[in-house]
Design an enzyme around this catalytic site. Structure first.
Site, short mmCIF file in Angstrom:
data_model
loop_
_atom_site.label_atom_id
_atom_site.label_comp_id
_atom_site.label_asym_id
_atom_site.label_seq_id
_atom_site.Cartn_x
_atom_site.Cartn_y
_atom_site.Cartn_z
N LEU A 138 -0.70 -2.67 6.24
CA LEU A 138 -1.16 -4.13 6.74
C LEU A 138 -1.83 -3.99 7.93
CD1 LEU A 138 2.72 -5.50 6.57
CD2 LEU A 138 1.03 -5.99 4.94
N ASP A 139 -2.76 -5.09 8.09
CA ASP A 139 -3.72 -5.08 9.21
C ASP A 139 -2.84 -5.02 10.55
OD1 ASP A 139 -5.85 -5.39 7.50
OD2 ASP A 139 -5.88 -7.46 7.86
#
Length: 325
Positions: A138-139
């Site tokens: 995930l960013d």
């Protein structure tokens, strides 16, 4: 530093018809299928004394396998006592709910303080799994659910499931603008040609598919539920910007905040103060990589997104008589 690896085994009769890389991953479970595939392509694998450089080559059973390879020692990351919000854990996998401002893997500008460093502290044996078991990311400022493998066999099967699109990942987001209907974005994604930290829609890029449906309309924004078919870097952010509905607060793809006409000063401050992409990985469903059991987890919206949605609703309520819905 390099480590010499010399392995020998005989393909089992029960492996008849398997791909070579699949058969070797079963014969040598201490090594990931991706690593074995690299060795095959590098001509490090012989079958009955003959070099075979095709991972897709089928085996018949009974072949003598030899592997003579080198492993480059990976950078040794330090365990760090960083709290993890663990939603589920067993002997094979960990599912975490990642907060904002938390990088998943060390890299340029983020040498430590990452999810990987936290995993090494929480479960030291994960050091023997490539990338500490991380199979998807995930960013930094995207919140929500991530699955991590604790063993090489679990990692191999999770990667295969991701590639086969057998893992369901759903997200909740707030997009800019008023969207009229759900749909699908099917647009290839590649690294941006001039902005190194950006991705972009590009016909020669990797396939990327995002499905979305509308959950709630606001005056100048739309709350969405999205499902990934593929998992490209920044996929949802790039795809929503591509259809001219970038995510609220997105620093890379969002542009300047769009302030609805006549908005109160308090509401404007909420919009301007939301300083990350409004994106949360809300649901994860997969078949357990070892037991095969179908499992599903949900992570409620984080507080900042709850407050954002509450403010959007309040603004919409004030102006409801002016809207033609």
């Amino acid at each position: 530093m390099s480590q010499q690896v010399q392995l020998e085994a005989t393909v089992a009769e029960s492996q008849l018809g398997q791909r070579l890389d699949q058969a070797l991953a079963e014969l040598f479970p201490d090594y990931s299928r991706s690593r074995i595939k690299e060795w095959i392509l590098e001509e490090r694998v012989t079958v009955n004394g003959q070099i075979i450089a095709k991972p897709k080559e089928k085996v018949l059973g009974g072949e003598c396998i030899s592997i003579n390879a080198l492993i480059e020692e990976e950078a040794r990351w330090l365990p760090q006592d960083i709290p993890l919000n663990i939603v589920y854990e067993d002997d094979d996998i960990i599912v975490i709910n990642k907060p904002r401002d938390f990088v998943v893997h060390p890299g340029a500008g983020n040498p430590d303080g990452t999810v990987l460093n936290a995993l090494l502290h929480h479960y030291p044996a994960i050091v023997d799994v490539p990338r500490a078991g991380i199979v998807h990311r995930l960013d930094k400022d995207t919140t929500g659910l991530m699955v991590v493998a604790k063993t090489v066999p679990a990692q191999t099967r999770l990667v295969e499931a991701l590639q086969a699109r057998d893992i369901t990942r759903e997200y909740e987001a707030v997009a800019m603008g008023t969207m009229t209907a759900g749909g699908t974005v099917d647009a290839n994604i590649a690294r941006h040609p001039t902005k190194r930290t950006h991705m972009s829609v590009y016909p020669m890029g990797k396939p990327a598919v995002t499905h979305y449906r509308i959950m709630e309309h606001f005056r100048a924004h739309t709350r969405l539920r999205l499902r990934l078919e593929t998992g490209r870097t920044h996929q949802i952010r790039v795809h929503m910007a591509h259809i001219t509905h970038p995510l609220l607060g997105d620093p890379l793809y969002g542009g300047r905040p769009r302030l609805p006409k006549g908005a109160s000063e308090d509401f404007i401050q909420v919009l301007r103060g939301f300083d990350r992409q409004a994106l949360h990985a809300i649901m994860l469903r997969l078949s357990h990589p070892i037991t095969g059991e179908l499992m599903e987890w949900h992570a409620p919206l984080p507080d900042d997104m709850v407050q954002l949605v509450t403010a959007l609703r309040a603004d919409t309520e004030i102006f409801k008589d002016e809207m033609n819905w």
